[in-house]
Design a protein around this motif. Sequence first.
Motif, PDB file in Angstrom:
ATOM      1  N   GLU A 284      46.828  33.358  72.879  1.00  0.00           N
ATOM      2  CA  GLU A 284      48.277  33.194  73.111  1.00  0.00           C
ATOM      3  C   GLU A 284      48.734  31.791  72.744  1.00  0.00           C
ATOM      4  OE1 GLU A 284      50.818  35.144  74.101  1.00  0.00           O
ATOM      5  OE2 GLU A 284      49.568  36.930  74.128  1.00  0.00           O
ATOM      6  N   GLN A 285      47.868  30.792  72.992  1.00  0.00           N
ATOM      7  CA  GLN A 285      48.299  29.417  72.699  1.00  0.00           C
ATOM      8  C   GLN A 285      47.933  28.987  71.278  1.00  0.00           C
ATOM      9  OE1 GLN A 285      46.542  27.215  75.985  1.00  0.00           O
ATOM     10  NE2 GLN A 285      44.702  26.736  74.853  1.00  0.00           N
ATOM     11  N   GLY A 286      47.459  29.939  70.472  1.00  0.00           N
ATOM     12  CA  GLY A 286      47.295  29.669  69.040  1.00  0.00           C
ATOM     13  C   GLY A 286      45.899  29.289  68.606  1.00  0.00           C
ATOM     14  N   ASN A 287      44.923  29.290  69.517  1.00  0.00           N
ATOM     15  CA  ASN A 287      43.540  29.011  69.121  1.00  0.00           C
ATOM     16  C   ASN A 287      42.920  30.247  68.506  1.00  0.00           C
ATOM     17  OD1 ASN A 287      43.713  27.320  72.061  1.00  0.00           O
ATOM     18  ND2 ASN A 287      42.931  26.227  70.291  1.00  0.00           N
ATOM     19  N   GLU A 288      42.081  30.031  67.503  1.00  0.00           N
ATOM     20  CA  GLU A 288      41.288  31.138  66.952  1.00  0.00           C
ATOM     21  C   GLU A 288      39.883  31.057  67.533  1.00  0.00           C
ATOM     22  OE1 GLU A 288      41.817  32.416  62.662  1.00  0.00           O
ATOM     23  OE2 GLU A 288      42.553  30.350  62.644  1.00  0.00           O
ATOM     24  N   ILE A 289      39.321  32.209  67.868  1.00  0.00           N
ATOM     25  CA  ILE A 289      38.021  32.249  68.544  1.00  0.00           C
ATOM     26  C   ILE A 289      36.907  32.324  67.505  1.00  0.00           C
ATOM     27  CG2 ILE A 289      36.639  33.500  70.262  1.00  0.00           C
ATOM     28  CD1 ILE A 289      39.339  32.270  71.272  1.00  0.00           C
ATOM     29  N   ALA A 290      35.897  31.470  67.654  1.00  0.00           N
ATOM     30  CA  ALA A 290      34.768  31.455  66.708  1.00  0.00           C
ATOM     31  C   ALA A 290      33.849  32.644  66.948  1.00  0.00           C
ATOM     32  CB  ALA A 290      33.978  30.156  66.869  1.00  0.00           C
ATOM     33  N   THR A 291      33.417  33.264  65.868  1.00  0.00           N
ATOM     34  CA  THR A 291      32.357  34.274  65.962  1.00  0.00           C
ATOM     35  C   THR A 291      31.016  33.540  66.154  1.00  0.00           C
ATOM     36  OG1 THR A 291      31.861  34.183  63.611  1.00  0.00           O
ATOM     37  CG2 THR A 291      33.580  35.762  64.323  1.00  0.00           C
ATOM     38  N   PRO A 292      29.959  34.278  66.512  1.00  0.00           N
ATOM     39  CA  PRO A 292      28.649  33.611  66.617  1.00  0.00           C
ATOM     40  C   PRO A 292      28.257  32.894  65.321  1.00  0.00           C
ATOM     41  CG  PRO A 292      28.559  35.715  67.733  1.00  0.00           C
ATOM     42  CD  PRO A 292      29.909  35.656  67.056  1.00  0.00           C
ATOM     43  N   ASP A 293      28.484  33.506  64.175  1.00  0.00           N
ATOM     44  CA  ASP A 293      28.089  32.829  62.933  1.00  0.00           C
ATOM     45  C   ASP A 293      28.968  31.605  62.652  1.00  0.00           C
ATOM     46  OD1 ASP A 293      25.854  34.292  62.408  1.00  0.00           O
ATOM     47  OD2 ASP A 293      26.852  35.726  61.079  1.00  0.00           O
ATOM     48  N   GLU A 294      30.230  31.689  63.035  1.00  0.00           N
ATOM     49  CA  GLU A 294      31.086  30.495  62.892  1.00  0.00           C
ATOM     50  C   GLU A 294      30.620  29.398  63.845  1.00  0.00           C
ATOM     51  OE1 GLU A 294      35.098  32.786  61.298  1.00  0.00           O
ATOM     52  OE2 GLU A 294      34.818  32.535  63.458  1.00  0.00           O
ATOM     53  N   ALA A 295      30.193  29.772  65.047  1.00  0.00           N
ATOM     54  CA  ALA A 295      29.646  28.766  65.976  1.00  0.00           C
ATOM     55  C   ALA A 295      28.384  28.136  65.381  1.00  0.00           C
ATOM     56  CB  ALA A 295      29.340  29.413  67.325  1.00  0.00           C
ATOM     57  N   ARG A 296      27.560  28.975  64.749  1.00  0.00           N
ATOM     58  CA  ARG A 296      26.332  28.440  64.119  1.00  0.00           C
ATOM     59  C   ARG A 296      26.674  27.404  63.046  1.00  0.00           C
ATOM     60  NH1 ARG A 296      24.733  34.055  65.116  1.00  0.00           N
ATOM     61  NH2 ARG A 296      22.998  33.896  66.573  1.00  0.00           N
ATOM     62  N   ALA A 297      27.724  27.688  62.281  1.00  0.00           N
ATOM     63  CA  ALA A 297      28.113  26.742  61.226  1.00  0.00           C
ATOM     64  C   ALA A 297      28.694  25.460  61.836  1.00  0.00           C
ATOM     65  CB  ALA A 297      29.120  27.410  60.287  1.00  0.00           C
ATOM     66  N   ILE A 298      29.532  25.601  62.849  1.00  0.00           N
ATOM     67  CA  ILE A 298      30.158  24.420  63.477  1.00  0.00           C
ATOM     68  C   ILE A 298      29.090  23.505  64.089  1.00  0.00           C
ATOM     69  CG2 ILE A 298      31.657  23.675  65.401  1.00  0.00           C
ATOM     70  CD1 ILE A 298      33.243  26.357  64.952  1.00  0.00           C
ATOM     71  N   LEU A 299      28.084  24.121  64.722  1.00  0.00           N
ATOM     72  CA  LEU A 299      27.090  23.328  65.472  1.00  0.00           C
ATOM     73  C   LEU A 299      25.812  23.070  64.658  1.00  0.00           C
ATOM     74  CD1 LEU A 299      27.448  25.065  68.969  1.00  0.00           C
ATOM     75  CD2 LEU A 299      28.491  22.924  68.194  1.00  0.00           C
ATOM     76  N   ASN A 300      25.772  23.614  63.439  1.00  0.00           N
ATOM     77  CA  ASN A 300      24.606  23.433  62.561  1.00  0.00           C
ATOM     78  C   ASN A 300      23.318  23.915  63.237  1.00  0.00           C
ATOM     79  OD1 ASN A 300      23.256  22.689  60.236  1.00  0.00           O
ATOM     80  ND2 ASN A 300      22.967  20.564  60.889  1.00  0.00           N
ATOM     81  N   LEU A 301      23.314  25.191  63.610  1.00  0.00           N
ATOM     82  CA  LEU A 301      22.166  25.777  64.309  1.00  0.00           C
ATOM     83  C   LEU A 301      21.146  26.324  63.319  1.00  0.00           C
ATOM     84  CD1 LEU A 301      23.987  27.703  67.198  1.00  0.00           C
ATOM     85  CD2 LEU A 301      23.327  25.291  67.056  1.00  0.00           C
ATOM     86  N   LYS A 302      19.919  26.473  63.777  1.00  0.00           N
ATOM     87  CA  LYS A 302      18.831  26.899  62.880  1.00  0.00           C
ATOM     88  C   LYS A 302      18.910  28.375  62.503  1.00  0.00           C
ATOM     89  CE  LYS A 302      15.524  27.794  66.662  1.00  0.00           C
ATOM     90  NZ  LYS A 302      14.190  27.495  67.216  1.00  0.00           N
ATOM     91  N   GLY A 303      19.581  29.190  63.327  1.00  0.00           N
ATOM     92  CA  GLY A 303      19.735  30.615  62.995  1.00  0.00           C
ATOM     93  C   GLY A 303      18.875  31.516  63.866  1.00  0.00           C
ATOM     94  N   PRO A 304      19.352  32.768  64.080  1.00  0.00           N
ATOM     95  CA  PRO A 304      18.683  33.672  65.023  1.00  0.00           C
ATOM     96  C   PRO A 304      17.316  34.140  64.547  1.00  0.00           C
ATOM     97  CG  PRO A 304      20.489  34.795  63.898  1.00  0.00           C
ATOM     98  CD  PRO A 304      20.560  33.352  63.481  1.00  0.00           C
ATOM     99  N   GLU A 305      17.074  34.044  63.230  1.00  0.00           N
ATOM    100  CA  GLU A 305      15.760  34.501  62.734  1.00  0.00           C
ATOM    101  C   GLU A 305      14.659  33.478  63.076  1.00  0.00           C
ATOM    102  OE1 GLU A 305      17.958  32.055  59.999  1.00  0.00           O
ATOM    103  OE2 GLU A 305      18.534  33.976  60.883  1.00  0.00           O
ATOM    104  N   GLN A 306      15.057  32.301  63.534  1.00  0.00           N
ATOM    105  CA  GLN A 306      14.064  31.238  63.832  1.00  0.00           C
ATOM    106  C   GLN A 306      13.650  31.181  65.302  1.00  0.00           C
ATOM    107  OE1 GLN A 306      12.835  29.498  61.332  1.00  0.00           O
ATOM    108  NE2 GLN A 306      14.224  30.467  59.881  1.00  0.00           N
ATOM    109  N   VAL A 307      14.157  32.116  66.122  1.00  0.00           N
ATOM    110  CA  VAL A 307      13.797  32.069  67.551  1.00  0.00           C
ATOM    111  C   VAL A 307      12.532  32.904  67.784  1.00  0.00           C
ATOM    112  CG1 VAL A 307      16.217  31.768  68.195  1.00  0.00           C
ATOM    113  CG2 VAL A 307      15.213  34.069  68.264  1.00  0.00           C
ATOM    114  N   ASN A 308      11.984  32.769  68.960  1.00  0.00           N
ATOM    115  CA  ASN A 308      10.701  33.422  69.247  1.00  0.00           C
ATOM    116  C   ASN A 308      10.843  34.462  70.373  1.00  0.00           C
ATOM    117  OD1 ASN A 308       7.996  33.913  69.030  1.00  0.00           O
ATOM    118  ND2 ASN A 308       7.420  32.250  70.434  1.00  0.00           N
ATOM    119  N   PHE A 309      11.799  35.382  70.171  1.00  0.00           N
ATOM    120  CA  PHE A 309      11.912  36.495  71.126  1.00  0.00           C
ATOM    121  C   PHE A 309      12.613  37.662  70.435  1.00  0.00           C
ATOM    122  CE2 PHE A 309      16.452  35.758  71.987  1.00  0.00           C
ATOM    123  CZ  PHE A 309      16.583  34.388  71.800  1.00  0.00           C
TER     124      PHE A 309
END
Length: 309
Positions: A284-309
């Motif tokens: 409502e206040q004009g923010n767009e919500i990040a998808t998980p992959d957009e969050a990964r790009a914003i935070l520079n994450l290693k990716g879900p294929e690199q986890v151990n579970f």
Amino acid sequence: MPKTIITCAITGAVHTPTMSEHLPVHPDTIAEQAIAAAEAGAAVIHLHARNPANGAPSVDPAHFELFLSRIKQATDAVVNISTGGNPIMTVAERIPAALTFSPEMCSLNMGSMNFALHPLADRYQTWKEDWEEGYIRSSENNIFRNTFADIRMISEQLGGDDHRVKFEHECYDVGHLYNLKFCVDKGLFKAPIFLQFVMGILGGISAELDNLMFMKQTADKLFGTGFQWSVIGAGAQQMRLASVAAQMGGHVRVGLEDSLYIARGKMAQSNAEQVAKIRRILEEQGNEIATPDEARAILNLKGPEQVNF
Ligand code: KMH
Ligand code: ZN
């Protein structure tokens, strides 16, 4: 304005079964509520474990295992494993689950403090489980230990090439930002660092808007453009601080770990209900919500294929 990452903290180690029947403390309900929170719009799921026998906070990897792969199979949300675990434990006791499962993110608490929950105890006459009252009351005299040596140990064990975990740096007061600056200058953490302003815990800074401004201004001064930030308004200020933070370009964290309520005097029925509410407010206040992959790009994450579970 960058997209807004919603983190949902599902169960934590602050609230106890007596405090809300909706708090998930069993692996099945932790998994179900985490999946529903992701479906409602949370890009990051912050997880603690509980002992299935009695709902007590647990750091046992076997208790995490009961829900981690279920969550991963059902959602593409980023999984964040707490290294705060349980405020009465040492860091060495709190990190085995993170070392075992090597998630994309972990929390990292940026200073020692008297993480005090004891005022909550006077609200309850009877308790569902026999560990609850002593656990809450003993926090009056407990130091949640996160020394510089502890922080360096976590950074070396989880942040290095073996695990490449991105940290959610939990900063409970302005001094914790200076602790983090010291560590960044020593080369322990690389940009973009992800700050979580934790506001409203007794022992830390209170959840007031002028304090939010001060935390943000201090972060700007210390870290320039090399950071992302988010806010937890613990308790009653959860939605208010989150909506203001998003207007300021920050990210937000909700979830029953941080508040059991959906509105004044009204208990939340689930984590997803809180995610859906903050999502509505933000859109409502004009923010767009990040998808998980957009969050990964914003935070520079290693990716879900690199986890151990
Ligand atoms: N329960 C929050 C106030 C952690 O998991 O490392 C802080 C927290 C700590 O999320
Ligand atoms: Zn937590």
